[in-house]
Motif scaffolding. Sequence first.
Motif, PDB file in Angstrom:
ATOM      1  N   PHE A 118       0.208   8.191   5.541  1.00 20.35           N
ATOM      2  CA  PHE A 118       0.473   6.830   4.933  1.00 20.35           C
ATOM      3  C   PHE A 118       1.796   6.770   4.697  1.00 20.35           C
ATOM      4  O   PHE A 118       2.334   5.575   4.649  1.00 20.35           O
ATOM      5  CB  PHE A 118      -0.757   6.379   3.916  1.00 20.35           C
ATOM      6  CG  PHE A 118      -0.487   4.885   3.463  1.00 20.35           C
ATOM      7  CD1 PHE A 118      -1.287   4.190   4.492  1.00 20.35           C
ATOM      8  CD2 PHE A 118      -0.063   4.576   2.481  1.00 20.35           C
ATOM      9  CE1 PHE A 118      -1.304   2.761   4.300  1.00 20.35           C
ATOM     10  CE2 PHE A 118      -0.139   3.202   2.092  1.00 20.35           C
ATOM     11  CZ  PHE A 118      -0.423   2.432   3.067  1.00 20.35           C
ATOM     12  N   LEU A 119       2.582   7.821   3.971  1.00 18.27           N
ATOM     13  CA  LEU A 119       3.819   7.826   3.577  1.00 18.27           C
ATOM     14  C   LEU A 119       4.669   7.683   4.681  1.00 18.27           C
ATOM     15  O   LEU A 119       5.774   7.011   4.651  1.00 18.27           O
ATOM     16  CB  LEU A 119       4.033   9.292   2.663  1.00 18.27           C
ATOM     17  CG  LEU A 119       5.342   9.395   2.363  1.00 18.27           C
ATOM     18  CD1 LEU A 119       5.858   8.317   1.288  1.00 18.27           C
ATOM     19  CD2 LEU A 119       5.492  10.693   1.509  1.00 18.27           C
ATOM     20  N   TRP A 133      -3.850  12.559   5.022  1.00 20.77           N
ATOM     21  CA  TRP A 133      -3.745  11.223   5.106  1.00 20.77           C
ATOM     22  C   TRP A 133      -2.783  10.582   4.217  1.00 20.77           C
ATOM     23  O   TRP A 133      -2.299   9.409   4.442  1.00 20.77           O
ATOM     24  CB  TRP A 133      -5.554  10.760   4.760  1.00 20.77           C
ATOM     25  CG  TRP A 133      -6.456  11.049   5.841  1.00 20.77           C
ATOM     26  CD1 TRP A 133      -7.218  11.971   5.678  1.00 20.77           C
ATOM     27  CD2 TRP A 133      -6.354  10.647   7.097  1.00 20.77           C
ATOM     28  NE1 TRP A 133      -7.909  12.413   6.716  1.00 20.77           N
ATOM     29  CE2 TRP A 133      -7.401  11.245   7.689  1.00 20.77           C
ATOM     30  CE3 TRP A 133      -5.826   9.892   7.837  1.00 20.77           C
ATOM     31  CZ2 TRP A 133      -7.784  11.266   8.931  1.00 20.77           C
ATOM     32  CZ3 TRP A 133      -6.269   9.505   9.039  1.00 20.77           C
ATOM     33  CH2 TRP A 133      -7.081  10.384   9.649  1.00 20.77           C
ATOM     34  N   GLY A 134      -2.705  10.997   3.073  1.00 23.93           N
ATOM     35  CA  GLY A 134      -1.500  10.594   1.958  1.00 23.93           C
ATOM     36  C   GLY A 134      -0.244  10.835   2.793  1.00 23.93           C
ATOM     37  O   GLY A 134       0.577   9.689   2.774  1.00 23.93           O
ATOM     38  N   TYR A 138       0.820   4.296  -2.915  1.00 26.74           N
ATOM     39  CA  TYR A 138       0.703   5.556  -2.439  1.00 26.74           C
ATOM     40  C   TYR A 138       1.859   6.426  -3.244  1.00 26.74           C
ATOM     41  O   TYR A 138       1.790   7.476  -3.591  1.00 26.74           O
ATOM     42  CB  TYR A 138       0.509   5.918  -1.111  1.00 26.74           C
ATOM     43  CG  TYR A 138       0.293   7.331  -1.020  1.00 26.74           C
ATOM     44  CD1 TYR A 138      -0.839   8.193  -1.259  1.00 26.74           C
ATOM     45  CD2 TYR A 138       1.530   8.184  -0.383  1.00 26.74           C
ATOM     46  CE1 TYR A 138      -0.685   9.544  -1.154  1.00 26.74           C
ATOM     47  CE2 TYR A 138       1.546   9.420  -0.455  1.00 26.74           C
ATOM     48  CZ  TYR A 138       0.338  10.214  -0.599  1.00 26.74           C
ATOM     49  OH  TYR A 138       0.371  11.593  -0.634  1.00 26.74           O
ATOM     50  N   SER A 150       1.303  12.020  -9.612  1.00 26.06           N
ATOM     51  CA  SER A 150       0.834  13.496  -9.549  1.00 26.06           C
ATOM     52  C   SER A 150       1.837  14.532  -9.428  1.00 26.06           C
ATOM     53  O   SER A 150       1.370  15.606 -10.156  1.00 26.06           O
ATOM     54  CB  SER A 150       0.130  13.328  -8.186  1.00 26.06           C
ATOM     55  OG  SER A 150      -1.031  12.360  -8.050  1.00 26.06           O
ATOM     56  N   PRO A 197      -1.269  17.051  -2.380  1.00 23.16           N
ATOM     57  CA  PRO A 197      -1.164  15.542  -1.474  1.00 23.16           C
ATOM     58  C   PRO A 197      -1.945  16.076  -0.258  1.00 23.16           C
ATOM     59  O   PRO A 197      -2.057  17.207   0.467  1.00 23.16           O
ATOM     60  CB  PRO A 197       0.281  15.905  -1.324  1.00 23.16           C
ATOM     61  CG  PRO A 197       0.777  16.631  -2.532  1.00 23.16           C
ATOM     62  CD  PRO A 197      -0.358  17.748  -2.881  1.00 23.16           C
ATOM     63  N   LEU A 234       0.754  -1.129   0.092  1.00 27.28           N
ATOM     64  CA  LEU A 234       0.084   0.077   0.054  1.00 27.28           C
ATOM     65  C   LEU A 234       0.889   1.306  -0.099  1.00 27.28           C
ATOM     66  O   LEU A 234       0.626   2.161  -0.388  1.00 27.28           O
ATOM     67  CB  LEU A 234      -1.082  -0.015   1.300  1.00 27.28           C
ATOM     68  CG  LEU A 234      -2.198  -1.078   1.181  1.00 27.28           C
ATOM     69  CD1 LEU A 234      -2.672  -1.042   2.383  1.00 27.28           C
ATOM     70  CD2 LEU A 234      -2.935  -0.631  -0.046  1.00 27.28           C
ATOM     71  N   SER A 235       2.024   1.177   0.755  1.00 25.11           N
ATOM     72  CA  SER A 235       3.024   2.452   0.673  1.00 25.11           C
ATOM     73  C   SER A 235       3.420   2.707  -0.603  1.00 25.11           C
ATOM     74  O   SER A 235       3.644   3.800  -1.004  1.00 25.11           O
ATOM     75  CB  SER A 235       3.781   2.353   1.937  1.00 25.11           C
ATOM     76  OG  SER A 235       4.703   1.360   1.569  1.00 25.11           O
ATOM     77  N   TRP A 266       1.529   6.695  -6.767  1.00 28.25           N
ATOM     78  CA  TRP A 266       0.662   7.874  -7.166  1.00 28.25           C
ATOM     79  C   TRP A 266       0.925   9.175  -6.833  1.00 28.25           C
ATOM     80  O   TRP A 266       1.033  10.118  -7.901  1.00 28.25           O
ATOM     81  CB  TRP A 266      -0.753   7.620  -6.453  1.00 28.25           C
ATOM     82  CG  TRP A 266      -1.891   8.613  -6.470  1.00 28.25           C
ATOM     83  CD1 TRP A 266      -2.788   8.651  -7.383  1.00 28.25           C
ATOM     84  CD2 TRP A 266      -1.793   9.831  -5.744  1.00 28.25           C
ATOM     85  NE1 TRP A 266      -3.497   9.950  -7.083  1.00 28.25           N
ATOM     86  CE2 TRP A 266      -2.827  10.760  -6.344  1.00 28.25           C
ATOM     87  CE3 TRP A 266      -1.082  10.221  -4.588  1.00 28.25           C
ATOM     88  CZ2 TRP A 266      -3.162  12.054  -5.695  1.00 28.25           C
ATOM     89  CZ3 TRP A 266      -1.574  11.546  -4.080  1.00 28.25           C
ATOM     90  CH2 TRP A 266      -2.650  12.407  -4.582  1.00 28.25           C
ATOM     91  N   LEU A 267       1.631   9.478  -5.813  1.00 33.36           N
ATOM     92  CA  LEU A 267       2.267  10.647  -5.595  1.00 33.36           C
ATOM     93  C   LEU A 267       3.500  11.081  -6.660  1.00 33.36           C
ATOM     94  O   LEU A 267       3.347  12.302  -6.924  1.00 33.36           O
ATOM     95  CB  LEU A 267       3.161  10.689  -4.186  1.00 33.36           C
ATOM     96  CG  LEU A 267       3.679  12.019  -3.616  1.00 33.36           C
ATOM     97  CD1 LEU A 267       2.480  12.946  -3.490  1.00 33.36           C
ATOM     98  CD2 LEU A 267       4.360  11.843  -2.253  1.00 33.36           C
TER      99      LEU A 267
END
Length: 195
Positions: free
Chosen positions: A111-112, A107-108, A81, A88, A104, A77-78, A84-85
């Motif tokens: 999670f990071l 919550w992102g 993310y 982006s 950003p 999951l990390s 995705w970052l």
Amino acid sequence: MPESLAGFVIAAFALTGSPGPATLGLSAAGAAFGLRRSLALMIGIIVGVLIVFAAAAAGLTGLILAQPLLGPIVKALSVAYMLWLAWSIASAPPLAEGVSGDSPSFWGGMFLGVGNPKAYAAMAALSSGFVLAADRTIDAAAKAAILLAVMIVVDLAWLLAGSALARTMRNPSWSRAINIVFALALLASVAAGFL
């Protein structure tokens, strides 16, 4: 214990300030989205790393990552993310056009911070490598307070460094090139963290 305090502060700056997914992500977000729109990411990263520190101080980090299902899920999951970052950031329009995409988020960022493999190693070293007080609760609280102050300084510096590029980011060709370089650096730091 002054030697332990000085050693802890130096180690905290070195471990949290060195380039990695969180610091490069902050700098890239600052360049692509500006300081104000990236503050939530910074706060989320700090909270996430403090969660990892608390888990390390309690001895839970090894247990979490050793679980056959939980460790790989958190890592996957990390990575998702961070991908995705990076996307982006790489695809963000120049600041002059106004960034209309998602900024950003807190919550992102959290999670990071929680999903960053560098954070687990760094927080385990900080929580177990120094003794600031004889009482374990006071020791953990003192370390967490110092770590919070250090992370605010370090993360704000990375964010400001990226934001300093904001003027350059108004030029469409420079913006695209800088965003892609930051995105690639973020991906490289993610890959290095998992190798």
